[in-house]
Design a protein around this motif. Sequence first.
Motif: not given
Length: 272
Positions: A148-172
């Motif tokens: 029931x509740x693992x999807x809540x963790x998924x949604x919150x962590x997924x939203x945080x992942x989408x907020x990672x700066x693209x420039x940081x990802x490109x540099x990495x």
Amino acid sequence: MTVILGLYPLVFIIGAALTRSSLGKPFQEFVAFDQIAAAATDTSVVGALVRGVAYAIIVAIASTFLGTVTALALWRSALAGATARVILLLPLALPPVVVGVLWRLIFTPNGGLIDAVRRIVAPGTDPISFLSDPALAIVAIAIADIWEWAPLVTILVFAALLGIDREVMEAASLDGAHGLRLLREIAIPAVLGTIAATFVIRLVLALKVFDLVNVMTKGGPGDASSVPAWLVWKAAIEQFDVGRGAAITLLLAVVVTLITLPPILIARRSHG
């Protein structure tokens, strides 16, 4: 207004715990800490508190791990679209009572989903009575709780992942960080604070589980799946002893504070 709404229940619970209070007649006689002491030395209450803490820690760890892994998989795959997110939200959209009924049917020893699988995989074997087995009842509730509740963790962590700066990802990526290395060195450290925060949320939700226990096992067999929230309901609503229920609630509040304080501090440090 928030202070008033939060203060009134606390004052009522403390007042009920310090007095003899029934469901219809609260605050009848002042008994000081007698009810709290009685609850703290009651083996059924202590057992429920220990069981509830162990249950909550295991369920919170499992939910956080599965939710985070799912979020990372969605983030790195083409499935991270609206359809996948809607499917993930379905367990959260269901009322806990409905979830309890659903999983009770799944665990039914004669005709349930698991029993149907057993008949195919191991025909001729005896059915497994999950909800009437003292060792398996709490495990069955935990599985339903995690689903029931693992999807809540998924949604919150997924939203945080989408907020990672693209420039940081490109540099990495230019530095050669790909696949697991990208996740290990960039993605996970960037959302570690969110993961810690969701663990705290999940821990609190698991510590106060009631609906699933009430629907699936009613605290049984015996007291094998009895948890603090169930005992509070049983004392206050079933036995009309609001004073005892309030005393158990205060003990639970102390336990929740002690258990959640370390991960809260870790979450704050991670965000800092």
